[in-house]
Write a protein that holds these residues in place. Sequence first.
Motif, PDB file in Angstrom:
ATOM      1  N   ILE A 142       0.856  -1.183   0.000  1.00  0.00           N
ATOM      2  CA  ILE A 142       0.000   0.000   0.000  1.00  0.00           C
ATOM      3  C   ILE A 142       0.892   1.231   0.000  1.00  0.00           C
ATOM      4  O   ILE A 142       1.847   1.300   0.774  1.00  0.00           O
ATOM      5  CB  ILE A 142      -0.923   0.008   1.231  1.00  0.00           C
ATOM      6  CG1 ILE A 142      -1.881  -1.184   1.182  1.00  0.00           C
ATOM      7  CG2 ILE A 142      -1.710   1.316   1.323  1.00  0.00           C
ATOM      8  CD1 ILE A 142      -2.780  -1.309   2.404  1.00  0.00           C
ATOM      9  N   PRO A 143       0.649   2.210  -0.871  1.00  0.00           N
ATOM     10  CA  PRO A 143       1.465   3.432  -0.851  1.00  0.00           C
ATOM     11  C   PRO A 143       1.479   4.071   0.531  1.00  0.00           C
ATOM     12  O   PRO A 143       0.471   4.090   1.241  1.00  0.00           O
ATOM     13  CB  PRO A 143       0.764   4.338  -1.872  1.00  0.00           C
ATOM     14  CG  PRO A 143       0.079   3.399  -2.801  1.00  0.00           C
ATOM     15  CD  PRO A 143      -0.370   2.254  -1.944  1.00  0.00           C
ATOM     16  N   VAL A 144       2.632   4.583   0.917  1.00  0.00           N
ATOM     17  CA  VAL A 144       2.760   5.242   2.210  1.00  0.00           C
ATOM     18  C   VAL A 144       1.864   6.474   2.232  1.00  0.00           C
ATOM     19  O   VAL A 144       1.906   7.316   1.336  1.00  0.00           O
ATOM     20  CB  VAL A 144       4.230   5.642   2.477  1.00  0.00           C
ATOM     21  CG1 VAL A 144       4.330   6.541   3.709  1.00  0.00           C
ATOM     22  CG2 VAL A 144       5.085   4.402   2.646  1.00  0.00           C
ATOM     23  N   MET A 145       1.045   6.586   3.265  1.00  0.00           N
ATOM     24  CA  MET A 145       0.143   7.721   3.397  1.00  0.00           C
ATOM     25  C   MET A 145       0.877   8.848   4.130  1.00  0.00           C
ATOM     26  O   MET A 145       1.279   8.680   5.284  1.00  0.00           O
ATOM     27  CB  MET A 145      -1.118   7.303   4.152  1.00  0.00           C
ATOM     28  CG  MET A 145      -2.222   8.335   4.160  1.00  0.00           C
ATOM     29  SD  MET A 145      -3.817   7.654   4.749  1.00  0.00           S
ATOM     30  CE  MET A 145      -4.429   6.849   3.262  1.00  0.00           C
ATOM     31  N   VAL A 146       1.085   9.963   3.455  1.00  0.00           N
ATOM     32  CA  VAL A 146       1.768  11.114   4.043  1.00  0.00           C
ATOM     33  C   VAL A 146       0.711  12.131   4.427  1.00  0.00           C
ATOM     34  O   VAL A 146       0.059  12.729   3.564  1.00  0.00           O
ATOM     35  CB  VAL A 146       2.784  11.727   3.057  1.00  0.00           C
ATOM     36  CG1 VAL A 146       3.470  12.938   3.684  1.00  0.00           C
ATOM     37  CG2 VAL A 146       3.813  10.684   2.644  1.00  0.00           C
ATOM     38  N   MET A 147       0.520  12.321   5.728  1.00  0.00           N
ATOM     39  CA  MET A 147      -0.544  13.192   6.223  1.00  0.00           C
ATOM     40  C   MET A 147       0.046  14.563   6.544  1.00  0.00           C
ATOM     41  O   MET A 147       0.905  14.698   7.428  1.00  0.00           O
ATOM     42  CB  MET A 147      -1.206  12.576   7.451  1.00  0.00           C
ATOM     43  CG  MET A 147      -1.705  11.158   7.206  1.00  0.00           C
ATOM     44  SD  MET A 147      -2.732  10.485   8.538  1.00  0.00           S
ATOM     45  CE  MET A 147      -4.323  11.202   8.102  1.00  0.00           C
ATOM     46  N   CYS A 148      -0.414  15.581   5.819  1.00  0.00           N
ATOM     47  CA  CYS A 148       0.139  16.936   5.910  1.00  0.00           C
ATOM     48  C   CYS A 148      -0.810  17.839   6.694  1.00  0.00           C
ATOM     49  O   CYS A 148      -1.874  18.216   6.191  1.00  0.00           O
ATOM     50  CB  CYS A 148       0.370  17.501   4.507  1.00  0.00           C
ATOM     51  SG  CYS A 148       1.387  16.448   3.441  1.00  0.00           S
ATOM     52  N   ASN A 149      -0.422  18.158   7.916  1.00  0.00           N
ATOM     53  CA  ASN A 149      -1.216  19.010   8.796  1.00  0.00           C
ATOM     54  C   ASN A 149      -0.526  20.361   8.984  1.00  0.00           C
ATOM     55  O   ASN A 149       0.700  20.451   8.886  1.00  0.00           O
ATOM     56  CB  ASN A 149      -1.385  18.348  10.158  1.00  0.00           C
ATOM     57  CG  ASN A 149      -2.218  17.089  10.108  1.00  0.00           C
ATOM     58  OD1 ASN A 149      -3.435  17.150  10.083  1.00  0.00           O
ATOM     59  ND2 ASN A 149      -1.560  15.932  10.108  1.00  0.00           N
ATOM     60  N   PRO A 150      -1.270  21.422   9.272  1.00  0.00           N
ATOM     61  CA  PRO A 150      -0.642  22.732   9.489  1.00  0.00           C
ATOM     62  C   PRO A 150       0.392  22.678  10.604  1.00  0.00           C
ATOM     63  O   PRO A 150       0.129  22.149  11.684  1.00  0.00           O
ATOM     64  CB  PRO A 150      -1.823  23.633   9.870  1.00  0.00           C
ATOM     65  CG  PRO A 150      -3.029  22.960   9.291  1.00  0.00           C
ATOM     66  CD  PRO A 150      -2.746  21.497   9.389  1.00  0.00           C
ATOM     67  N   TYR A 151       1.558  23.230  10.337  1.00  0.00           N
ATOM     68  CA  TYR A 151       2.630  23.197  11.323  1.00  0.00           C
ATOM     69  C   TYR A 151       2.328  24.042  12.557  1.00  0.00           C
ATOM     70  O   TYR A 151       2.899  23.805  13.617  1.00  0.00           O
ATOM     71  CB  TYR A 151       3.931  23.699  10.693  1.00  0.00           C
ATOM     72  CG  TYR A 151       4.639  22.694   9.812  1.00  0.00           C
ATOM     73  CD1 TYR A 151       4.039  21.494   9.452  1.00  0.00           C
ATOM     74  CD2 TYR A 151       5.916  22.948   9.343  1.00  0.00           C
ATOM     75  CE1 TYR A 151       4.696  20.584   8.639  1.00  0.00           C
ATOM     76  CE2 TYR A 151       6.586  22.043   8.535  1.00  0.00           C
ATOM     77  CZ  TYR A 151       5.970  20.862   8.186  1.00  0.00           C
ATOM     78  OH  TYR A 151       6.627  19.960   7.383  1.00  0.00           O
ATOM     79  N   ASP A 152       1.444  25.054  12.410  1.00  0.00           N
ATOM     80  CA  ASP A 152       1.190  25.908  13.569  1.00  0.00           C
ATOM     81  C   ASP A 152       0.121  25.344  14.499  1.00  0.00           C
ATOM     82  O   ASP A 152      -0.309  25.991  15.439  1.00  0.00           O
ATOM     83  CB  ASP A 152       0.844  27.346  13.159  1.00  0.00           C
ATOM     84  CG  ASP A 152      -0.334  27.433  12.206  1.00  0.00           C
ATOM     85  OD1 ASP A 152      -0.981  26.394  11.946  1.00  0.00           O
ATOM     86  OD2 ASP A 152      -0.609  28.533  11.711  1.00  0.00           O
ATOM     87  N   GLY A 153      -0.272  24.110  14.281  1.00  0.00           N
ATOM     88  CA  GLY A 153      -1.011  23.353  15.266  1.00  0.00           C
ATOM     89  C   GLY A 153      -2.479  23.676  15.419  1.00  0.00           C
ATOM     90  O   GLY A 153      -3.116  24.260  14.548  1.00  0.00           O
ATOM     91  N   ARG A 154      -3.021  23.286  16.564  1.00  0.00           N
ATOM     92  CA  ARG A 154      -4.450  23.389  16.837  1.00  0.00           C
ATOM     93  C   ARG A 154      -4.675  24.237  18.076  1.00  0.00           C
ATOM     94  O   ARG A 154      -3.961  24.117  19.078  1.00  0.00           O
ATOM     95  CB  ARG A 154      -5.031  21.980  17.054  1.00  0.00           C
ATOM     96  CG  ARG A 154      -4.806  21.038  15.870  1.00  0.00           C
ATOM     97  CD  ARG A 154      -5.805  21.278  14.780  1.00  0.00           C
ATOM     98  NE  ARG A 154      -7.054  20.616  15.100  1.00  0.00           N
ATOM     99  CZ  ARG A 154      -7.305  19.335  14.828  1.00  0.00           C
ATOM    100  NH1 ARG A 154      -6.395  18.584  14.226  1.00  0.00           N
ATOM    101  NH2 ARG A 154      -8.468  18.810  15.153  1.00  0.00           N
ATOM    102  N   SER A 155      -5.732  25.057  18.028  1.00  0.00           N
ATOM    103  CA  SER A 155      -6.043  25.920  19.169  1.00  0.00           C
ATOM    104  C   SER A 155      -7.483  25.789  19.635  1.00  0.00           C
ATOM    105  O   SER A 155      -7.841  26.334  20.678  1.00  0.00           O
ATOM    106  CB  SER A 155      -5.766  27.387  18.808  1.00  0.00           C
ATOM    107  OG  SER A 155      -6.583  27.800  17.717  1.00  0.00           O
ATOM    108  N   ARG A 156      -8.329  25.066  18.889  1.00  0.00           N
ATOM    109  CA  ARG A 156      -9.741  24.979  19.258  1.00  0.00           C
ATOM    110  C   ARG A 156     -10.240  23.541  19.390  1.00  0.00           C
ATOM    111  O   ARG A 156     -11.075  23.249  20.237  1.00  0.00           O
ATOM    112  CB  ARG A 156     -10.616  25.717  18.221  1.00  0.00           C
ATOM    113  CG  ARG A 156     -10.282  27.177  18.053  1.00  0.00           C
ATOM    114  CD  ARG A 156     -11.278  27.881  17.148  1.00  0.00           C
ATOM    115  NE  ARG A 156     -11.424  27.230  15.846  1.00  0.00           N
ATOM    116  CZ  ARG A 156     -10.621  27.423  14.809  1.00  0.00           C
ATOM    117  NH1 ARG A 156      -9.596  28.260  14.918  1.00  0.00           N
ATOM    118  NH2 ARG A 156     -10.811  26.817  13.656  1.00  0.00           N
ATOM    119  N   THR A 157      -9.774  22.653  18.518  1.00  0.00           N
ATOM    120  CA  THR A 157     -10.291  21.291  18.472  1.00  0.00           C
ATOM    121  C   THR A 157      -9.174  20.284  18.750  1.00  0.00           C
ATOM    122  O   THR A 157      -7.996  20.547  18.488  1.00  0.00           O
ATOM    123  CB  THR A 157     -10.914  20.995  17.104  1.00  0.00           C
ATOM    124  OG1 THR A 157      -9.960  21.290  16.068  1.00  0.00           O
ATOM    125  CG2 THR A 157     -12.162  21.834  16.878  1.00  0.00           C
ATOM    126  N   ALA A 158      -9.567  19.127  19.269  1.00  0.00           N
ATOM    127  CA  ALA A 158      -8.594  18.107  19.660  1.00  0.00           C
ATOM    128  C   ALA A 158      -7.978  17.447  18.422  1.00  0.00           C
ATOM    129  O   ALA A 158      -8.699  16.965  17.548  1.00  0.00           O
ATOM    130  CB  ALA A 158      -9.273  17.050  20.519  1.00  0.00           C
TER     131      ALA A 158
END
Length: 353
Positions: A82-98
């Motif tokens: 299975i192709p490696v799944m690369v999950m790209c999230n904002p580097y400045d993180g989360r401030s409201r939701t878990a």
Amino acid sequence: MSYEFRELLKKVGSGPHTSENLTRQESETATRLMLLQEATPAQIGAFMISHRIKRPTGEELAGMLDAYDALGKKLPPIASKIPVMVMCNPYDGRSRTAPLSPLVAIVLAAAGVPVVLHGGDRMPTKEGVPLIELWDGLGVNWKTVSLEQIHAILQQTGLGFVYLPHHFPLAQGLVEYREQIGKRPPFSTLELMWNPYAGESHLICGYVHPPTEGMFRDAFALRGTTLFTTVKGLEGSCDLPRDRTAIIGMAAGEKFDRLTLVPRDYGFAAKELPLVSNEDLIDQMRAAMRGEPSELMQATIWNCGFYLWRAGACTSLESGFSQAQAILELGQAERKLQQVIHAIEACRSVLSN
């Protein structure tokens, strides 16, 4: 002062009536000069704010990614059906939701879907909770191992994390400018598209504003990236919402499909989980990995079911939800977490010897 960079700065910084878009090659050059700090601090700050005001194009983002590929090391390919799944999230993180991504990644890896995440520490201007802090809380210390060792851990466990300060210090060198200009520069969009893995991969790109998805598609078309998923996720992350319809784009080859997932159609509708302290969130994650029912567990199943189906690890969303629930209830996610911890400890033991 870099005179070459000054000419590129003049193009993007000439105002709303006379500024020009850069070509892909020009954008690659500008990004390279910034990463290498051959442009002066004044030039870099001016470029970042000018480029933000102008707004980047897909072609410019393609050039920026070219520079990242040229100057940043990548994880070598691993053996995986299975192709490696690369999950790209904002580097400045989360401030409201878990944030759910670490737990989602653990469940996917336990199901045989390899996952790579990337990011750094708390980052301006949002200074939200970054993923690395949650990994630390779970006992997974990605900070102390080399990229070569991350590759071995990924091959062994199906999980990897590229930590910007250690594994791509040139990119980390530009972080301080975010605080100085007080705004998110186009590099924050670039990070949602960057792939630190050299093998066959499946990019998952979170976003907030719909025009961003168009930039993704334009840049990927130029670069020949054909397997990717876009998610209008929580705070721009890869986490699917539960209190609204999930808007998803799915690309494979030349085909691009739009999928809208309504949580209530599958029994997952609920208010979004609010951000709590890292300690409380880690406790909730550990409870979910023990199979203890909770809203966090439901949110994880909702996300994992979709990603298992999208990765081709199951034939339907419903079977994906069932598989994710079983992985949590049977303790397979907890065992996967312990496998990753032990793999990192083995690497650190080699280093100390």
